[in-house]
Design an enzyme around this catalytic site. Structure first.
Site, PDB file in Angstrom:
ATOM      1  N   PRO A  63     -13.621  46.823   2.023  1.00 23.26           N
ATOM      2  CA  PRO A  63     -14.546  45.792   2.637  1.00 23.26           C
ATOM      3  C   PRO A  63     -15.066  46.567   3.951  1.00 23.26           C
ATOM      4  O   PRO A  63     -15.939  45.739   4.479  1.00 23.26           O
ATOM      5  CB  PRO A  63     -13.317  45.019   3.325  1.00 23.26           C
ATOM      6  CG  PRO A  63     -11.864  45.497   3.354  1.00 23.26           C
ATOM      7  CD  PRO A  63     -12.289  46.514   2.290  1.00 23.26           C
ATOM      8  N   HIS A  86     -27.978  37.596  11.848  1.00 22.06           N
ATOM      9  CA  HIS A  86     -27.811  38.917  12.762  1.00 22.06           C
ATOM     10  C   HIS A  86     -28.716  39.774  12.298  1.00 22.06           C
ATOM     11  O   HIS A  86     -28.852  40.008  11.065  1.00 22.06           O
ATOM     12  CB  HIS A  86     -26.057  39.116  12.318  1.00 22.06           C
ATOM     13  CG  HIS A  86     -25.123  38.405  12.975  1.00 22.06           C
ATOM     14  ND1 HIS A  86     -23.810  39.084  13.467  1.00 22.06           N
ATOM     15  CD2 HIS A  86     -25.089  37.328  13.438  1.00 22.06           C
ATOM     16  CE1 HIS A  86     -23.281  38.082  13.985  1.00 22.06           C
ATOM     17  NE2 HIS A  86     -23.988  36.906  13.893  1.00 22.06           N
ATOM     18  N   LYS A 143     -19.499  44.663   1.126  1.00 19.15           N
ATOM     19  CA  LYS A 143     -20.169  44.754  -0.163  1.00 19.15           C
ATOM     20  C   LYS A 143     -19.562  43.849  -1.200  1.00 19.15           C
ATOM     21  O   LYS A 143     -20.379  43.576  -2.051  1.00 19.15           O
ATOM     22  CB  LYS A 143     -20.474  46.103  -0.560  1.00 19.15           C
ATOM     23  CG  LYS A 143     -21.668  46.889   0.223  1.00 19.15           C
ATOM     24  CD  LYS A 143     -22.809  46.601   0.019  1.00 19.15           C
ATOM     25  CE  LYS A 143     -23.888  47.033   1.121  1.00 19.15           C
ATOM     26  NZ  LYS A 143     -24.265  45.706   2.066  1.00 19.15           N
ATOM     27  N   TYR A 170     -26.705  48.669   4.405  1.00 11.01           N
ATOM     28  CA  TYR A 170     -25.899  47.592   5.161  1.00 11.01           C
ATOM     29  C   TYR A 170     -26.338  46.343   4.559  1.00 11.01           C
ATOM     30  O   TYR A 170     -26.069  45.245   4.257  1.00 11.01           O
ATOM     31  CB  TYR A 170     -25.681  47.707   6.537  1.00 11.01           C
ATOM     32  CG  TYR A 170     -24.550  46.789   7.122  1.00 11.01           C
ATOM     33  CD1 TYR A 170     -23.161  47.106   6.852  1.00 11.01           C
ATOM     34  CD2 TYR A 170     -24.865  45.545   7.804  1.00 11.01           C
ATOM     35  CE1 TYR A 170     -22.445  46.304   7.561  1.00 11.01           C
ATOM     36  CE2 TYR A 170     -23.982  44.800   8.366  1.00 11.01           C
ATOM     37  CZ  TYR A 170     -22.549  45.158   8.090  1.00 11.01           C
ATOM     38  OH  TYR A 170     -21.739  44.275   8.435  1.00 11.01           O
ATOM     39  N   TYR A 195     -17.876  47.514  14.559  1.00 16.37           N
ATOM     40  CA  TYR A 195     -16.911  48.387  13.581  1.00 16.37           C
ATOM     41  C   TYR A 195     -16.460  49.561  14.590  1.00 16.37           C
ATOM     42  O   TYR A 195     -17.321  50.293  15.035  1.00 16.37           O
ATOM     43  CB  TYR A 195     -17.440  49.175  12.415  1.00 16.37           C
ATOM     44  CG  TYR A 195     -18.045  48.010  11.596  1.00 16.37           C
ATOM     45  CD1 TYR A 195     -19.235  47.247  11.779  1.00 16.37           C
ATOM     46  CD2 TYR A 195     -17.336  47.827  10.319  1.00 16.37           C
ATOM     47  CE1 TYR A 195     -19.790  46.397  10.589  1.00 16.37           C
ATOM     48  CE2 TYR A 195     -17.779  46.710   9.121  1.00 16.37           C
ATOM     49  CZ  TYR A 195     -18.886  46.357   9.523  1.00 16.37           C
ATOM     50  OH  TYR A 195     -19.242  45.288   8.686  1.00 16.37           O
TER      51      TYR A 195
HETATM   52  P1  RFL Z   1     -12.844  36.086  -7.309  1.00 18.71           P
HETATM   53  O1  RFL Z   1     -13.204  35.640  -5.958  1.00 18.71           O
HETATM   54  O2  RFL Z   1     -11.509  37.086  -7.293  1.00 18.71           O
HETATM   55  O3  RFL Z   1     -12.858  35.053  -8.266  1.00 18.71           O
HETATM   56  C1  RFL Z   1     -12.117  35.133  -9.521  1.00 18.71           C
HETATM   57  C2  RFL Z   1     -11.472  33.860 -10.077  1.00 18.71           C
HETATM   58  O4  RFL Z   1     -10.902  34.041 -11.408  1.00 18.71           O
HETATM   59  C3  RFL Z   1      -9.629  33.281 -11.469  1.00 18.71           C
HETATM   60  N1  RFL Z   1      -9.128  33.888 -12.623  1.00 18.71           N
HETATM   61  C4  RFL Z   1      -8.973  33.293 -13.652  1.00 18.71           C
HETATM   62  N2  RFL Z   1      -9.231  32.136 -14.001  1.00 18.71           N
HETATM   63  C5  RFL Z   1      -8.630  32.037 -15.467  1.00 18.71           C
HETATM   64  N3  RFL Z   1      -8.137  32.677 -16.207  1.00 18.71           N
HETATM   65  C6  RFL Z   1      -7.449  33.909 -15.738  1.00 18.71           C
HETATM   66  N4  RFL Z   1      -6.693  34.836 -16.584  1.00 18.71           N
HETATM   67  C7  RFL Z   1      -8.088  34.186 -14.443  1.00 18.71           C
HETATM   68  N5  RFL Z   1      -7.765  35.360 -13.618  1.00 18.71           N
HETATM   69  C8  RFL Z   1      -8.341  35.062 -12.496  1.00 18.71           C
HETATM   70  C9  RFL Z   1      -9.097  33.599 -10.006  1.00 18.71           C
HETATM   71  O5  RFL Z   1      -8.213  32.584  -9.439  1.00 18.71           O
HETATM   72  C10 RFL Z   1     -10.508  33.375  -9.097  1.00 18.71           C
HETATM   73  O6  RFL Z   1     -10.685  32.111  -8.813  1.00 18.71           O
HETATM   74  O7  RFL Z   1     -14.116  37.113  -7.782  1.00 18.71           O
HETATM   75  P2  RFL Z   1     -15.497  37.298  -7.886  1.00 18.71           P
HETATM   76  O8  RFL Z   1     -15.954  35.759  -8.078  1.00 18.71           O
HETATM   77  O9  RFL Z   1     -16.126  38.445  -8.552  1.00 18.71           O
HETATM   78  O10 RFL Z   1     -15.851  37.406  -6.308  1.00 18.71           O
HETATM   79  C11 RFL Z   1     -15.567  38.460  -5.626  1.00 18.71           C
HETATM   80  C12 RFL Z   1     -15.369  38.274  -4.053  1.00 18.71           C
HETATM   81  O11 RFL Z   1     -14.466  37.094  -4.073  1.00 18.71           O
HETATM   82  C13 RFL Z   1     -14.986  39.750  -3.608  1.00 18.71           C
HETATM   83  O12 RFL Z   1     -15.594  40.939  -3.587  1.00 18.71           O
HETATM   84  C14 RFL Z   1     -14.662  39.836  -1.976  1.00 18.71           C
HETATM   85  O13 RFL Z   1     -13.995  38.505  -1.496  1.00 18.71           O
HETATM   86  C15 RFL Z   1     -13.818  40.859  -1.530  1.00 18.71           C
HETATM   87  N6  RFL Z   1     -13.350  40.864  -0.581  1.00 18.71           N
HETATM   88  C16 RFL Z   1     -14.102  41.183   0.555  1.00 18.71           C
HETATM   89  N7  RFL Z   1     -15.281  41.354   0.290  1.00 18.71           N
HETATM   90  C17 RFL Z   1     -16.341  41.410   1.414  1.00 18.71           C
HETATM   91  O14 RFL Z   1     -17.310  41.941   1.215  1.00 18.71           O
HETATM   92  N8  RFL Z   1     -15.590  41.180   2.817  1.00 18.71           N
HETATM   93  C18 RFL Z   1     -14.274  40.957   3.111  1.00 18.71           C
HETATM   94  O15 RFL Z   1     -13.938  40.696   4.131  1.00 18.71           O
HETATM   95  C19 RFL Z   1     -13.314  40.760   1.880  1.00 18.71           C
HETATM   96  N9  RFL Z   1     -11.964  40.652   2.061  1.00 18.71           N
HETATM   97  C20 RFL Z   1     -11.936  40.683  -0.303  1.00 18.71           C
HETATM   98  C21 RFL Z   1     -11.376  40.429   0.885  1.00 18.71           C
HETATM   99  C22 RFL Z   1     -11.195  40.332  -1.560  1.00 18.71           C
HETATM  100  C23 RFL Z   1      -9.588  40.129  -1.445  1.00 18.71           C
HETATM  101  N10 RFL Z   1      -8.818  39.966  -2.600  1.00 18.71           N
HETATM  102  C24 RFL Z   1      -9.273  39.983  -3.841  1.00 18.71           C
HETATM  103  C25 RFL Z   1      -7.627  40.479  -2.790  1.00 18.71           C
HETATM  104  C26 RFL Z   1      -9.999  40.048   0.988  1.00 18.71           C
HETATM  105  C27 RFL Z   1      -8.956  39.897  -0.038  1.00 18.71           C
HETATM  106  C28 RFL Z   1      -7.639  39.333   0.153  1.00 18.71           C
HETATM  107  C1  PHB Z   2     -15.347  39.451   7.683  1.00 20.14           C
HETATM  108  O1  PHB Z   2     -15.823  38.823   8.500  1.00 20.14           O
HETATM  109  O2  PHB Z   2     -14.432  39.015   7.081  1.00 20.14           O
HETATM  110  C2  PHB Z   2     -15.882  40.990   7.566  1.00 20.14           C
HETATM  111  C3  PHB Z   2     -17.051  41.176   7.974  1.00 20.14           C
HETATM  112  C4  PHB Z   2     -17.574  42.623   7.534  1.00 20.14           C
HETATM  113  C5  PHB Z   2     -16.921  43.389   6.820  1.00 20.14           C
HETATM  114  C6  PHB Z   2     -15.659  42.887   6.263  1.00 20.14           C
HETATM  115  C7  PHB Z   2     -15.272  41.497   6.636  1.00 20.14           C
HETATM  116  O3  PHB Z   2     -17.291  44.588   6.645  1.00 20.14           O
END
Ligand code: RFL
Ligand code: PHB
Length: 389
Positions: A292, A72, A296, A384, A200
């Site tokens: 989110p 994009h 980032k 961004y 957005y």
């Molecule tokens: P993760 O993906 O949370 O992975 C951590 C892993 O560690 C495991 N774990 C353990 N394993 C062994 N022993 C323990 N005691 C443990 N405790 C935990 C967990 O099961 C898991 O598999 O962290 P990581 O790798 O740092 O990655 C970070 C990203 O996942 C995160 O920053 C993003 O997904 C944040 N986030 C979003 N970011 C975006 O940029 N756009 C989004 O739309 C977006 N949606 C989200 C999200 C994070 C969410 N969470 C964490 C509640 C939506 C949700 C629901």
């Molecule tokens: C998503 O596609 O899940 C998404 C994209 C942009 C954002 C947050 C979430 O800023």
């Protein structure tokens, strides 16, 4: 068991670190609390910065992303039924890649399988020991039996609720936190996106985001009060509310359908300092959380891994540990800038519970200024698309 780097957590940060280290000839063991199926069923981020794209390619996991991801060049900001486009490519020379976190994780798992990496799922009661010595240990339980890993370093990639961050003593650790008074209700559906690029939207009824995963799969979000429960939002109620908040042209183009995932995520900003203690290094959500709005979270996790991988590689190849000693400082410099950007996008675009008409005017005038100012758009675009590593 013995390894050079024990990695706690098989989210994107743990898997990518393991992948980069293995390819550099450095041994790892990854410990994950959940099953592989569970990890691969989580729907999270959708937009990759170009630095993330290049890092995934370097790790040998870029093939499917390059074939199926959607580059994009820009995104849209909407308010008051008006909208404007931020042309990220024109302002920065870089673009983003729309490719879901679930797919990134799947590609990393497959690549780890190919190189025969060790990932142990279903571990319980993980504990970190002797972090300040040069022989740290990790203990855990699997199927009721106790196990021990001896290693040189431990990477805490275990997310916000993991064990790694609390293993840094309280008197050494400082935590900074801001909780926002709303959440995002997200819906994934097998319907074509209502626009070619992300939108957005600031709306008096609350923020909305139109995003996507592919030409046939959409991801939409609306701001909801923290007290809302996902069970109380029918698909129809979600689509109706989303249509009210998107600019009319896109609301009219919206194709609705059954949700295949629906969840509410709270919004918070959080930073832990320092991100290292002795032989323990934190990466990703274990050390920081962003709302989110700036897309980032995943990207910061990947840039942490870049810094830690480079530092570990120099240490193991040359014995020079200076980069490793500076890991926290180097990573935090970039993290705080992303924390600021995510906070500013959140503040600009959401409706706060105590928001007055004055506050709404301030938001709208900032959006109007951004629509008309090349300098303002350059600033948004460079944040961004991702600041340089
Ligand atoms: P993760 O993906 O949370 O992975 C951590 C892993 O560690 C495991 N774990 C353990 N394993 C062994 N022993 C323990 N005691 C443990 N405790 C935990 C967990 O099961 C898991 O598999 O962290 P990581 O790798 O740092 O990655 C970070 C990203 O996942 C995160 O920053 C993003 O997904 C944040 N986030 C979003 N970011 C975006 O940029 N756009 C989004 O739309 C977006 N949606 C989200 C999200 C994070 C969410 N969470 C964490 C509640 C939506 C949700 C629901
Ligand atoms: C998503 O596609 O899940 C998404 C994209 C942009 C954002 C947050 C979430 O800023």
């Amino acid at each position: 068991m013995k390894t050079q780097v024990a990695i706690i957590g098989a989210g994107p940060s743990g898997l990518l670190l393991s992948q980069l280290l293995n390819r550099a000839g450095i041994s790892t063991i990854v410990l994950e609390r959940q099953s592989r199926e569970y990890v691969l069923s989580r729907i999270r981020a959708g937009v990759l910065e170009w630095g993330s794209v290049e890092l995934l390619r370097k790790a040998g996991v870029g093939t499917r992303m390059d074939a199926e991801g959607q580059p994009h060049d820009g995104f849209h900001l909407a308010y008051n039924n008006q909208e404007f486009r931020v042309d990220v490519h024109e302002h920065t020379g870089k673009r983003m890649m729309v490719y879901g976190q679930t797919e990134v994780t799947r590609d990393l798992y497959n690549a780890q399988d190919d190189i025969g990496a060790t990932i142990i799922h279903g571990v319980e009661n993980v504990k970190l020991h002797d972090l300040k010595s040069n022989a740290p240990r990790v203990t855990y339980e699997l199927d009721g039996e106790n196990h021990k890993i001896q290693c040189d370093f431990i990477a805490g990639c275990d997310g916000f609720h993991g064990v790694s961050r609390p293993s840094i003593p309280d008197d050494i650790r400082t935590e900074y936190e801001k909780i926002y008074p709303f959440g995002w209700l997200g819906v994934l559906s097998d319907t074509p996106p209502c626009a070619d690029e992300l939108i957005y939207a600031n709306h008096r009824r609350g923020f909305a985001l139109a995003s996507m995963r592919s030409p046939t799969r959409s991801r939409y979000y609306i701001q909801v009060p923290l007290t809302d429960k996902v069970e109380n939002w029918s698909d129809d109620a979600f689509w109706d509310e989303l249509k009210r908040r998107l600019p009319v042209e896109h609301a009219n183009a919206l194709v609705t359908g059954p949700s295949i995932e629906k969840s509410i995520a709270p919004l918070r900003s959080f930073v832990c300092e320092p991100m290292q203690h002795g032989t323990l290094f934190l990466c990703g959500d274990a050390a920081h959380i962003v709302p989110p709005t700036g897309a980032k979270g995943l990207n910061l996790a990947l840039s942490d891994v870049h810094y830690l991988f480079e530092a570990l590689q120099v240490h193991f190849n040359t014995g020079n540990s200076e980069q490793l000693a500076n890991y926290s400082k180097t990573a935090l410099d970039r993290i705080w800038k992303a924390i600021r950007f995510s906070w500013s996008m959140t503040t600009l675009l959401h409706r706060f519970p105590d928001q007055t008409d004055f506050d709404q005017h301030i938001q709208e005038s900032e959006l109007r200024y951004t629509a008309q100012s090349n300098a303002a758009q350059t600033s948004i675009a460079e944040n961004y698309v991702g600041l340089p590593y």
